[in-house]
Scaffold this motif. Structure first.
Motif, PDB file in Angstrom:
ATOM      1  N   ARG A 164       6.079 -23.214  10.391  1.00 32.31           N
ATOM      2  CA  ARG A 164       5.383 -24.066  11.367  1.00 32.31           C
ATOM      3  C   ARG A 164       6.014 -25.447  11.512  1.00 32.31           C
ATOM      4  O   ARG A 164       5.535 -26.265  12.299  1.00 32.31           O
ATOM      5  CB  ARG A 164       3.917 -24.239  10.945  1.00 32.31           C
ATOM      6  N   PRO A 166       5.962 -27.939   9.270  1.00 32.74           N
ATOM      7  CA  PRO A 166       4.838 -28.841   8.973  1.00 32.74           C
ATOM      8  C   PRO A 166       5.307 -30.210   8.501  1.00 32.74           C
ATOM      9  O   PRO A 166       6.427 -30.361   7.986  1.00 32.74           O
ATOM     10  CB  PRO A 166       4.113 -28.107   7.851  1.00 32.74           C
ATOM     11  N   ALA A 174      -2.034 -28.926  13.692  1.00 35.44           N
ATOM     12  CA  ALA A 174      -0.719 -28.411  14.086  1.00 35.44           C
ATOM     13  C   ALA A 174       0.387 -28.909  13.162  1.00 35.44           C
ATOM     14  O   ALA A 174       1.497 -28.369  13.170  1.00 35.44           O
ATOM     15  CB  ALA A 174      -0.407 -28.808  15.533  1.00 35.44           C
ATOM     16  N   GLY A 213       0.830 -27.012   7.007  1.00 39.00           N
ATOM     17  CA  GLY A 213       1.121 -25.699   6.444  1.00 39.00           C
ATOM     18  C   GLY A 213       0.187 -25.475   5.262  1.00 39.00           C
ATOM     19  O   GLY A 213      -0.133 -26.426   4.533  1.00 39.00           O
TER      20      GLY A 213
END
Length: 580
Positions: free
Chosen positions: A492, A494, A411, A414
Motif C-alpha cells: 500500500r 504506507p 489510506a 499498513g
C-alpha cells in the motif's frame, strides 16, 4: 413490458383454448360448422362458406398449430424476461448488501455473527424467488380470469359451476393451509440458519475440532438440525402439492357433471355439447394447472417471506444516504495527537479506554505495552479509525479528523495483525489483497516480499509469486504468514505501519527474525508496535504503557520498561519478559 407480455400470453391462452374447441367441434361435425358458422364470417372473409370439408380441416389443423406455437413463443419470452428481472434484482440486492456490510462501522461487525451475514447475502435468492413467484401468480391469475370470462360468455350456466367449484375450493384450501405454511416457512429459515452456523463453526475451527476430538459432537448437532429441516421441508413440499391433487379430482368431477347437465337437463344438440365440452375441457386443461400454480406460488411466497424479511432487516441497518469516495492521500507531515480519548464498547458497563492523551510524531517508532485486557488493541483500532472515540479528539497535523480526513489517514496505514487473513489464492493475490489478478503489479509484489525478508521462502515456491499458498495459509509456517502480512502492508506504500502483536504467536527463532524485519523499516516510516514480549519494543523511540484502559506512563524505553518490570515482576516470564 413484462406485464404487457403477461396480458398477451393470457389472451393467446384464451384464443388457443377457443381455437382448439372450434377445431374439435369441426372435426366432430364438419357439416354443421359449414352450414351454421362459416356463413356468418362471409362478410369478413369472402368465399369462406364455399370451403370443402377437407380444405376446412386442413386450414384449421395448420391454424391450431400456429396458434400454439405463437402462444408458447410469447410464454417463453415472458418467462425469460421475468426470470431475468428477478435475477437482476436478486443480484443487485446481494451487491448492495455486501457493499453495505463492508461499509458498516467496525463495531457493528463485532456485534454480528459473520456466518449470519454470509448467509444473509445468500438469502438474496429468496427475494428473487419471491419476485418470480409473484410474477407467475399474476400471469396465471390473468390466464384464469380471461379464460373463465370467455367461458362465461360461451356458456353462463357451466361457467357458474366452474366459478363456484374452482373458486370456492381454492379459497377454502388457501385458508386451511395458510397458517401451517407460514409456520413451516419460519421453521425452514431457522433450521437453515442453525445448519449454516454448525458448518461454519466446525470448518473454521477444524484444527481444534480434530485436536479435541469434537467431530462427533458437531456431526451430531448437524444431524439433529438437518433432520428437523428435512421434516419441515418435506411437510412444506407435501402440503404445497395437495391443492393440485384436489383441484385435479374436482376438475374431472366438474367436467363429468357438465356433460351430464348439458345432455340430460338442457337437452342441447350434439354440436353444441361437443363445442362447449371441448371448450370446457380445454379451459380445464389450462385453468386447473393455472389454479394449482396460483396456490403453489402463493405458498412459495409464504416460504420466501421469512428469508426476505431477514434480508430487508439488513437493508434497514445499512445507511441509505452514505456515499463512499476513494480517499485521497494527504500525507502525514508532523504528528498525530490523541486528546482525552475515551471509548466504550456497545453494551459494556465501563470504558475500554479512558482519557488517553499522547502524541505520535512522524517517523517515530512507538511501542504500546500492557497486560491482557489493558486496551492495547482497542487503542490501535481507535488510532486506525475503526472505532470512533466515545469522547475526545484525534488531530492529524493539528486538524481534527472528520470523515474525509479519516479516510485519507487510513489510506496511509499498513496493518499487520497477530493472525493475518490468508486468502485461498496465490502469493501475489494475497500481497496485493483485494485486487484483480490483471491489476496486480508483480514487480511491486516482488519488491515488497524482499523488503519483508521472504527471499528464501520465494525460492521454495514452485511457481514463485503465482504459487497457491492454501486456504488461511495452511501451507505456510507462522513466520511465513507474518511475512506475507508485512508484504501486504508494504504494498500500500504506507507512511505508517501498525504491528498488532504480530510476533506473539511465534516461537523465539521466528520472533527474532520478524523483529529484525520490523526494525529494518525504522526511520523509513512511522511504526506502531503492540508488544506481547517486552524485548519486541526495546528498540522503539518511545513506549506507551496502558493499564486498565488508562495511560499509565509514556517515555523512553529504558525508563518505561524498568517501571513496568518492577510493577509486574511476579507476572513476567523469567526468560522472555512478556506483558501477559
Amino acid at each position: 413490458m413484462i406485464l404487457i407480455g403477461m396480458v398477451a400470453v393470457a389472451l393467446l391462452e384464451t384464443f388457443a383454448a377457443g381455437a382448439i374447441s372450434f377445431y374439435a367441434a369441426s372435426v366432430a361435425n364438419p357439416y354443421a360448422i359449414l352450414a351454421d358458422h362459416l356463413p356468418r364470417l362471409e362478410f369478413l372473409i369472402p368465399g369462406i362458406a364455399d370451403l370443402s370439408i377437407k380444405r376446412l380441416i386442413t386450414i384449421l389443423s395448420i391454424g391450431v398449430v400456429l396458434v400454439i406455437v405463437l402462444k408458447n413463443a410469447a410464454s417463453a419470452v415472458t418467462t425469460y424476461a421475468s426470470r431475468l428481472f428477478a435475477a437482476n434484482i436478486s443480484g443487485y440486492i446481494g451487491e448492495y448488501l455486501l457493499k453495505g456490510f463492508l461499509d458498516m462501522p467496525y463495531e457493528w461487525h463485532l456485534q454480528h455473527n459473520s456466518a449470519d451475514l454470509i448467509q444473509g447475502i445468500g438469502w438474496r435468492v429468496y427475494l428473487g424467488n419471491l419476485i418470480t413467484a409473484a410474477l407467475k401468480l399474476l400471469s396465471d391469475t390473468l390466464i384464469v380470469l380471461i379464460l373463465l370470462t370467455t367461458l362465461l360468455i360461451a356458456s353462463p350456466a357451466i361457467s357458474l359451476l366452474v366459478f363456484l367449484t374452482l373458486g370456492g375450493t381454492s379459497l377454502l384450501i388457501m385458508r386451511r393451509v395458510r397458517h401451517t405454511m407460514e409456520h413451516l416457512a419460519t421453521a425452514h429459515r431457522e433450521y437453515n440458519t442453525s445448519i449454516n452456523r454448525q458448518i461454519t463453526q466446525s470448518l473454521h475451527g477444524v484444527k481444534e475440532v480434530k485436536i479435541y476430538n469434537r467431530s462427533s459432537a458437531f456431526s451430531e448437532r448437524y444431524n439433529q438440525e438437518v433432520h428437523a429441516f428435512a421434516r419441515a421441508d418435506a411437510r412444506f413440499a407435501f402440503i404445497n402439492q395437495v391443492p393440485g391433487w384436489l383441484l385435479e379430482i374436482i376438475g374431472i368431477a366438474m367436467l363429468s357433471s357438465s356433460i351430464w347437465i348439458m345432455f340430460f337437463w338442457f337437452g342441447d344438440s350434439t354440436v353444441k355439447i361437443t363445442g362447449t365440452i371441448a371448450l370446457l375441457a380445454v379451459t380445464s386443461w389450462r385453468v386447473l394447472p393455472a389454479m394449482s400454480r396460483i396456490l403453489n406460488n402463493s405458498n412459495s411466497i409464504r416460504q420466501a417471506l421469512p428469508y426476505v424479511h431477514s434480508v430487508l432487516s439488513y437493508l434497514d441497518e445499512i445507511p441509505k444516504s452514505e456515499i463512499t469516495y476513494q480517499p485521497l492521500r494527504q500525507g502525514f507531515h508532523n504528528e498525530l495527537r490523541l486528546e482525552k480519548i475515551s471509548f466504550r464498547y456497545h453494551g459494556a458497563s465501563r470504558n475500554a479506554l479512558s482519557d488517553i492523551d499522547f502524541m505520535i510524531r512522524r517517523g517515530q517508532t512507538i511501542g504500546i505495552i500492557g497486560t491482557s485486557g489493558a486496551g492495547k488493541s482497542t487503542l490501535v483500532d481507535v488510532i486506525i479509525g475503526l472505532l470512533p472515540p466515545s469522547s475526545g479528539r484525534i488531530l492529524l497535523d493539528g486538524k481534527e479528523m472528520d470523515d474525509p480526513s479519516l479516510r485519507a489517514w487510513q489510506a496511509l496505514i499498513g496493518y499487520v495483525p497477530q493472525t493475518p487473513y490468508i486468502a485461498p489464492a496465490s502469493l501475489a493475490e494475497n500481497v496485493a489483497f483485494g485486487l484483480r489478478h490483471s491489476d496486480i503489479d508483480h514487480s511491486k509484489v516482488l519488491q515488497c516480499c524482499r523488503l519483508a525478508a521472504m527471499d528464501d521462502f520465494l525460492h521454495q515456491l514452485p511457481n514463485g509469486l503465482d504459487s497457491f499458498i492454501g486456504e488461511r495459509g495452511v501451507k505456510l509456517s507462522g513466520g511465513q504468514r507474518q511475512r506475507v502480512a508485512i508484504a501486504r502492508a508494504l504494498y500500500r506504500d504506507p507512511e505508517v505501519i501498525i504491528f498488532d502483536e504480530a510476533t506473539s504467536a511465534l516461537d523465539n527463532k521466528n520472533e527474532e527474525a520478524i523483529q529484525q524485519t520490523i526494525f529494518s523499516l525504522k526511520n523509513k516510516m512511522t511504526l506502531i508496535i503492540i508488544a506481547h514480549r517486552l524485548s519486541t519494543v526495546e528498540g522503539c523511540d518511545e513506549i506507551v504503557w496502558l493499564e486498565n484502559g488508562k495511560l499509565r506512563m509514556t517515555g523512553e524505553p529504558g525508563k518505561v520498561l524498568d517501571a513496568y518490570t518492577q510493577s509486574h515482576a511476579g507476572a513476567l516470564s523469567s526468560d522472555t519478559g512478556t506483558t501477559g
